[in-house]
Scaffold this motif. Structure first.
Motif, PDB file in Angstrom:
ATOM      1  N   LEU A  94       1.853  -3.402  -4.002  1.00  0.00           N
ATOM      2  CA  LEU A  94       2.881  -4.476  -3.436  1.00  0.00           C
ATOM      3  C   LEU A  94       2.883  -5.547  -4.074  1.00  0.00           C
ATOM      4  O   LEU A  94       1.972  -6.006  -4.883  1.00  0.00           O
ATOM      5  N   PRO A  95       4.214  -6.060  -4.276  1.00  0.00           N
ATOM      6  CA  PRO A  95       5.477  -5.786  -3.542  1.00  0.00           C
ATOM      7  C   PRO A  95       6.487  -4.585  -3.998  1.00  0.00           C
ATOM      8  O   PRO A  95       7.346  -4.266  -3.458  1.00  0.00           O
ATOM      9  N   GLY A 133       5.854  -1.397  -4.184  1.00  0.00           N
ATOM     10  CA  GLY A 133       5.831  -0.285  -3.254  1.00  0.00           C
ATOM     11  C   GLY A 133       5.635   1.054  -4.191  1.00  0.00           C
ATOM     12  O   GLY A 133       5.690   2.187  -3.788  1.00  0.00           O
ATOM     13  N   ASP A 137      -0.132  -9.421  -7.070  1.00  0.00           N
ATOM     14  CA  ASP A 137       0.090  -8.449  -6.358  1.00  0.00           C
ATOM     15  C   ASP A 137      -1.229  -7.400  -5.618  1.00  0.00           C
ATOM     16  O   ASP A 137      -1.946  -8.188  -5.833  1.00  0.00           O
ATOM     17  N   GLN A 176      -0.660  -0.964   5.035  1.00  0.00           N
ATOM     18  CA  GLN A 176      -0.245  -2.249   4.256  1.00  0.00           C
ATOM     19  C   GLN A 176      -0.408  -3.575   4.855  1.00  0.00           C
ATOM     20  O   GLN A 176      -0.029  -3.692   6.270  1.00  0.00           O
ATOM     21  N   PRO A 211       4.438  -7.830   4.395  1.00  0.00           N
ATOM     22  CA  PRO A 211       5.174  -8.817   3.338  1.00  0.00           C
ATOM     23  C   PRO A 211       6.073  -9.967   4.468  1.00  0.00           C
ATOM     24  O   PRO A 211       6.934  -9.489   5.146  1.00  0.00           O
ATOM     25  N   LEU A 245       1.657 -11.291   1.300  1.00  0.00           N
ATOM     26  CA  LEU A 245       1.057 -10.104   1.661  1.00  0.00           C
ATOM     27  C   LEU A 245      -0.025 -10.425   2.618  1.00  0.00           C
ATOM     28  O   LEU A 245      -1.220 -10.473   2.196  1.00  0.00           O
TER      29      LEU A 245
END
Length: 432
Positions: free
Chosen positions: A273-274, A276, A314, A322, A325, A399
């Motif tokens: 992340l971010p 994906g 990250d 997860q 965000p 995150l």
């Protein structure tokens, strides 16, 4: 031509169990003396340290070796007879290693106590048997609860000054237990001690035959902390991307950082992340060589099977587990700036795991009185050492997890960009 020798594999069996604990309590309850006693009785002092303390004690006219001087290292602390800064001390026994944070008792040093307790597995709250519970005892218990310290130990100190009266001990224990029931204190123990004379510190004392619990050190050595770590939610904030500048190593790309939670193993599916993007873990390296798994608080370098654009800030996690965000954050903040209070509209840099962004204060819901737990919903600012619930908006998504689920990804600090000073410490209550 012989094949190259395989890389050495680190011996994970040598990992030593480490307990971080903080001391808290009112002024003159004996926190520094207790730590000095633990260091002295576990033979964790150098000869010159002990000789220096004996010399200072004699110069001050003390009739005994003042073990509190081992931790009250600042000159101002010794002159005033108080603890100001957070003093970190280390000692070990055959069963466990320890890091102690000796935190101040004065209300004006609340920020220091928050700093010391924020990484603690356990907190020792000292109470003077003659005085019983005071406001600062309750305040420190609340702060430990707010910071999600998993284990609390109430040390009823100076029992020798009340002739080891069982009724005094039980009255204090019952009163504190009733107060702790209002807090989030999952594990609470109570021990009667005399830090000055060493009773019930390392071994059980004959002066308290009515007490059938363990000595303080016995409890510290055996309190179970492994289950306190979050081993379910994989969170690996990337701190640094390693690309060796060697002509013989051209295809190495590793991501270094400290495991915040969960367990990482080669072959695991992961998501970054971010972005994906997904991949698998190719290997996990340490300074001692590859390991079969990584868990908190290990510092490791993770290699992935695919080349993915990853940079500092990250997060490596599981594809189906997860962090959130979030740019809108609800948090409890302890304000640490002496010069300027936190106000609605204030702008700060925010440091969350390895990611840095900017944040603006959108609202102040209430300021909490840590002595009475009363909420002041009319508050318009937070001053030094005050704690309140605040709404923040960040420039980029953090995150984040809720602090109660993950102390690492649920915590942050606020920084004044003009002075580069840390002005606030926050714990995330809601992120979205």
């Amino acid at each position: 031509m012989t094949a190259p020798a395989p890389a050495p594999v680190a011996d994970e069996s040598r990992t030593v169990d480490l307990l971080r604990f903080a001391t808290a309590g009112s002024v003159d309850d004996g926190k520094s003396t207790l730590i000095g006693r633990l260091l002295y009785d576990t033979k964790s002092l150098f000869t010159d340290q002990l000789e220096a303390v004996e010399a200072v004690s004699a110069a001050r006219g003390d009739e005994y070796t003042n073990l509190a001087l081992l931790t009250d290292g600042l000159r101002a602390e010794r002159e005033q007879g108080i603890t100001i800064d957070v003093a970190y001390r280390y000692f070990s026994t055959p069963r466990r290693k320890f890091i102690i944070a000796d935190t101040p008792g004065h209300i004006q040093y609340t920020r220091n106590m928050v700093t010391g307790a924020s990484t603690a597995d356990l907190a020792l709250i000292l109470v003077d048997a003659r005085k019983g519970l005071v406001e600062q005892s309750r305040r420190h218990a609340f702060l430990c609860s707010l910071l999600r310290v998993p284990h609390l130990v109430l040390c009823v100190n100076k029992m020798d000054l009340v002739d080891w009266d069982q009724a005094v001990y039980e009255r204090i224990a019952d009163e504190f237990t009733s107060f702790a029931a209002k807090l989030d204190a999952p594990d609470l123990s109570v021990v009667p001690i005399s830090a000055l004379h060493g009773d019930n510190i390392v071994t059980r004392s004959e002066k308290s035959p009515w007490y059938d619990g363990p000595s303080l050190l016995h409890h510290l050595e055996r309190v179970h902390i492994a289950s306190d770590r979050n081993l379910v939610d994989v969170r690996f904030p990337v701190q640094y991307v390693i690309r060796p500048q060697s002509t013989t190593v051209t295809d190495y790309r590793g991501y270094a950082g400290q495991v915040a939670s969960g367990v990482l193993k080669p072959g695991d599916d992961v998501m970054v992340l971010p972005s994906g993007l997904t991949s698998k873990i190719a290997s996990i390296d340490t300074a001692d060589g590859p390991v079969a798994q990584a868990f908190p608080p290990m510092s490791v370098t993770v290699r992935l099977e695919d080349e993915i654009d990853i940079s500092r800030g990250d997060m490596i996690c599981r594809p189906h587990n997860q962090p959130t965000p979030a740019q809108d954050i609800e948090a409890m903040i302890c304000w640490m700036d002496e010069s300027r209070p936190l106000t609605v509209g204030g702008k700060y840099a925010i440091k969350h795991t390895t990611r840095t962004a900017r944040a603006v204060v959108r609202g102040l819901q209430y300021q909490i009185d840590v002595n009475t737990l009363h909420r002041n919903e009319g508050a318009t600012e937070l001053r030094l050492n005050e704690i309140g619930r605040v709404r923040l908006r960040t420039t980029v998504p953090l995150l984040a997890d809720e602090y109660r689920r993950n102390r690492t990804t649920g915590g942050f600090i606020l920084i004044d960009e003009t002075t580069n000073r840390t002005v606030g410490a926050g714990i995330i209550r809601e992120a979205g």
